[in-house]
Design an enzyme around this catalytic site. Structure first.
Site, PDB file in Angstrom:
ATOM      1  N   SER A  44       0.750  -1.227   0.036  1.00 24.77           N
ATOM      2  CA  SER A  44       0.041   0.066   0.059  1.00 24.77           C
ATOM      3  C   SER A  44       0.947   1.195  -0.064  1.00 24.77           C
ATOM      4  O   SER A  44       1.788   1.528  -0.951  1.00 24.77           O
ATOM      5  CB  SER A  44      -0.844  -0.001   1.385  1.00 24.77           C
ATOM      6  OG  SER A  44      -1.900   0.867   1.058  1.00 24.77           O
ATOM      7  N   ASP A  50     -10.145  -5.577  -3.463  1.00 26.30           N
ATOM      8  CA  ASP A  50      -9.627  -4.385  -2.656  1.00 26.30           C
ATOM      9  C   ASP A  50     -10.383  -3.490  -2.525  1.00 26.30           C
ATOM     10  O   ASP A  50     -10.636  -2.753  -3.750  1.00 26.30           O
ATOM     11  CB  ASP A  50      -8.186  -4.260  -3.332  1.00 26.30           C
ATOM     12  CG  ASP A  50      -7.246  -3.448  -2.250  1.00 26.30           C
ATOM     13  OD1 ASP A  50      -7.939  -2.424  -1.596  1.00 26.30           O
ATOM     14  OD2 ASP A  50      -6.102  -3.435  -2.241  1.00 26.30           O
ATOM     15  N   HIS A  99      -7.147  -6.222   0.657  1.00 27.37           N
ATOM     16  CA  HIS A  99      -6.072  -5.352   0.943  1.00 27.37           C
ATOM     17  C   HIS A  99      -5.368  -5.860   2.295  1.00 27.37           C
ATOM     18  O   HIS A  99      -4.427  -5.155   2.917  1.00 27.37           O
ATOM     19  CB  HIS A  99      -6.299  -3.872   1.283  1.00 27.37           C
ATOM     20  CG  HIS A  99      -5.480  -2.808   1.072  1.00 27.37           C
ATOM     21  ND1 HIS A  99      -4.899  -2.745  -0.022  1.00 27.37           N
ATOM     22  CD2 HIS A  99      -5.100  -2.081   1.863  1.00 27.37           C
ATOM     23  CE1 HIS A  99      -3.987  -1.570  -0.086  1.00 27.37           C
ATOM     24  NE2 HIS A  99      -3.918  -1.192   1.368  1.00 27.37           N
TER      25      HIS A  99
END
Length: 284
Positions: A151, A227, A260
């Site tokens: 991320s 995600d 995620h």
């Protein structure tokens, strides 16, 4: 404080899992970091080191606890290093008002705007100070150094490798923020850390950098198609477009059903460790 303080150390897959703290000139405050030394390192070998950059709100502990990387790292002879995601304890006005900016959200850049410029220099920390310190105090090879992240940390890994390809010999990312200059997380961070001039933002945006100067080797990126941040914050299509423009060797894998979380990261961690092991010449 001492040059290096061990907070705790544990035996792990015949290697050593440790949490440490040291004084940082880059950030101006003590920084926490974690190191997994594989058994080959404890036996006296200088081994490749793979640096992990975590995402928003995370610490140096998150990856080591959640990713499940140590077993294979021990087999491959790969040292794992994880740093914190920002300086802490500064109490700068506004540094703790939002979960996606300030403390826990350093974005792995060098801030140029007050009051952030003095301490929020995570790029300098990761790109120079921490590896130099690791190579002085642990049996890590200076000639075999990789970087990856998740991320915000995936953004950091891509950007630092693209900006300094001679220093980082392998790179990969999980669900990176690919085009931060065009998404809310990045706009908030860049606007505060770098100011309103969007031309400066381009120097810290992986998609913009890749268009001009591709990394001299394959980049592996995994992205889950379930995600929740995929379309609003991550934008892997921008990275794909940049690779097509520059000829970057990019292996972008869209993984059906994955989100995620670290369950996603655990699932594909072995592929990333082997990707780096091949590039770094691991003996395992």
């Amino acid at each position: 404080m001492a040059l290096l303080e061990a907070r705790e150390e544990h035996s792990c897959f015949a290697g050593r899992m440790g949490y440490y703290i040291h004084a940082s000139s880059a950030t101006g405050v003590p920084m926490n970091f974690a190191v997994y030394q594989p058994p080959q390192a404890l036996d006296g070998a200088r081994v490749p080191a793979l640096y992990y950059l975590a995402g928003l709100t995370c610490t140096e502990e998150t990856f080591m606890i959640k990713a499940g990387a140590q077993r294979l790292a021990a087999e491959l002879g790969l040292m794992l290093v994880a740093c914190d995601t920002s300086p802490r304890g500064l109490n700068i006005p506004g540094d703790s008002d939002h979960w996606d900016f300030g403390v826990g959200a350093g974005f792995y850049l060098n801030a140029s705007m007050l009051p952030w410029t003095r301490n929020y220099r995570m790029a300098r920390y990761v790109d120079h100070e921490l590896p130099t310190f690791i190579e002085e105090h642990f049996p890590a090879s200076a000639e075999r150094r990789g970087i990856f992240g998740h991320s915000m940390g995936g953004h950091g890994a891509l950007v630092l490798a693209l900006r300094n390809p001679e220093y980082w010999h392998s790179v990969s990312a999980f669900a990176p923020i690919c085009n931060p200059g065009a998404v809310p997380w990045g706009e908030k961070a860049f606007g505060n850390y770098l100011g309103p001039d969007r031309e400066q933002w381009r120097e810290w945006d992986a998609s913009m950098l890749m268009r001009k100067h591709p990394y001299p080797g394959e980049i592996l990126v995994d992205q889950g198609d379930a995600d929740p941040f995929l379309t609003t914050q991550l934008k892997p299509e921008a990275l794909q477009a940049a690779a097509e423009v520059s000829g970057q060797q990019l292996r972008l894998r869209r993984q059906p059903g994955y989100d995620h979380s670290y369950w996603f990261i655990q699932t594909f961690m072995a592929d990333h460790l082997r990707h780096h092991a091949r590039k770094l010449g691991c003996a395992g």
